[in-house]
Design an enzyme around this catalytic site. Structure first.
Site, PDB file in Angstrom:
ATOM      1  N   CYS A  74      45.180  27.079   3.675  1.00  0.00           N
ATOM      2  CA  CYS A  74      45.262  26.922   5.131  1.00  0.00           C
ATOM      3  C   CYS A  74      44.292  27.917   5.754  1.00  0.00           C
ATOM      4  O   CYS A  74      44.438  29.132   5.548  1.00  0.00           O
ATOM      5  CB  CYS A  74      46.696  27.220   5.560  1.00  0.00           C
ATOM      6  SG  CYS A  74      46.970  27.224   7.338  1.00  0.00           S
ATOM      7  N   CYS A 184      39.716  23.168   8.658  1.00  0.00           N
ATOM      8  CA  CYS A 184      41.179  23.056   8.566  1.00  0.00           C
ATOM      9  C   CYS A 184      41.458  22.168   7.364  1.00  0.00           C
ATOM     10  O   CYS A 184      40.812  21.114   7.207  1.00  0.00           O
ATOM     11  CB  CYS A 184      41.735  22.417   9.836  1.00  0.00           C
ATOM     12  SG  CYS A 184      43.482  21.970   9.736  1.00  0.00           S
TER      13      CYS A 184
HETATM   14  N1  DGL Z   1      45.947  23.265   7.555  1.00  0.00           N
HETATM   15  C1  DGL Z   1      45.798  24.371   8.412  1.00  0.00           C
HETATM   16  C2  DGL Z   1      44.411  24.961   8.374  1.00  0.00           C
HETATM   17  O1  DGL Z   1      43.713  24.834   7.392  1.00  0.00           O
HETATM   18  C3  DGL Z   1      46.226  24.363   9.814  1.00  0.00           C
HETATM   19  C4  DGL Z   1      46.897  23.305  10.482  1.00  0.00           C
HETATM   20  C5  DGL Z   1      47.875  23.820  11.491  1.00  0.00           C
HETATM   21  O2  DGL Z   1      48.998  24.056  11.054  1.00  0.00           O
HETATM   22  O3  DGL Z   1      47.529  23.992  12.661  1.00  0.00           O
HETATM   23  O4  DGL Z   1      44.009  25.610   9.313  1.00  0.00           O
END
Ligand code: DGL
Length: 263
Positions: A74, A184
């Site tokens: 993430c 993301c």
């Molecule tokens: N998957 C997450 C990232 O790579 C973020 C998504 C979120 O929860 O806002 O930033």
């Protein structure tokens, strides 16, 4: 902890499974545990303190399961919390950051776009990386408002999704970008939709492969890579319904388990 201990992977939800796929492709015999904290998604609009607290919670859960390495799949959690995690835990921790550097090195139009969460784009770690590599390049930073919620709901091809993607990419197309950086881990699931919207010359890049390579390098250096040719145990856990995770990982349905748990 030994070679057979699992690789622990977490994300704010289902998106980090795109990173898990890259890790599994490169390290197909490794056991792994994936945590999708979808109950608390999106992390992107939360404060640094909230993101850090959630990242600690997820890390503790993976440590309880005896993981030998943690992959923070993430960008939002990495850019806001990885320093705290590394200060608090001795286990190796791999993070994911937007692939600004490769885009900046390869752009011909000297204009690149980055789509990421508010939490990532406003983090100190992100501004350090951007400043270091994009001195003579224009960077169009767009918050992917609304995208994660639709992905969590499995609405990848919905009319809402297509119109949000058109809106978010318009300023980038107007600025003549030739690289779009997906900052993301949810967004690689939108590559087919983005390819239909963006001009043909725009290359889309994400950091999944780089994270997988780094995970391999670190495990190798610690002599923690598992022996080959033994079937791995691939466990996925979510704290909401399992359907979106199952849908995104349908190609692996024979070899993985997906369950709902509290965490
Ligand atoms: N998957 C997450 C990232 O790579 C973020 C998504 C979120 O929860 O806002 O930033």
């Amino acid at each position: 902890m030994d070679k057979n201990s699992p690789i622990g992977v977490f994300d704010s939800g289902v998106g980090g499974s795109s990173i898990w796929q890259e890790i599994h492709k490169l390290l197909p015999f490794e056991n792994s545990i994936y945590l999708a904290d979808s109950k608390n998604a999106p992390y992107g609009n939360k404060s640094e303190a909230e993101i850090t607290a959630l990242s600690i919670k997820n890390t503790e859960k993976l440590l309880e399961q005896g993981c030998k390495i943690i992959v923070v799949a993430c960008n939002t959690a990495t850019t806001n919390a990885i320093e705290t995690l590394r200060e608090n835990y001795e286990i190796p921790i791999i993070g994911i950051e937007p692939a600004i550097k490769p885009a900046a090195l390869q752009t011909n139009s000297k204009s690149i776009g980055i789509l990421a969460t508010k939490g990532t784009l406003s983090s100190a770690l992100f501004s350090r990386t951007t400043q270091a590599f994009t001195k003579d390049i224009s960077v169009v930073e767009i918050i992917g408002e609304g995208l994660v919620t639709l992905i969590e709901a499995g609405k990848l091809d919905s009319p809402e999704m297509i119109s949000l993607l058109k809106k978010h990419t318009k300023p980038m197309i107007d600025a003549n970008i030739d690289f779009l950086v997906l900052g993301c881990s949810h967004y690689p699931y939108l590559i087919p939709q983005l390819q239909k919207i963006l001009p043909k010359n725009v290359k889309i890049i994400d950091s999944g492969e780089a994270v997988a390579r780094q995970t391999k390098i670190v495990l190798q250096s610690l002599n923690l890579l598992r022996e080959e040719n033994i079937k791995p145990r691939l466990q996925f856990y979510t704290n909401v319904k399992t359907n979106t995770l199952r849908f995104l990982l349908k190609d692996y349905s024979e070899s993985i388990s997906v369950n709902k748990i509290e965490f």
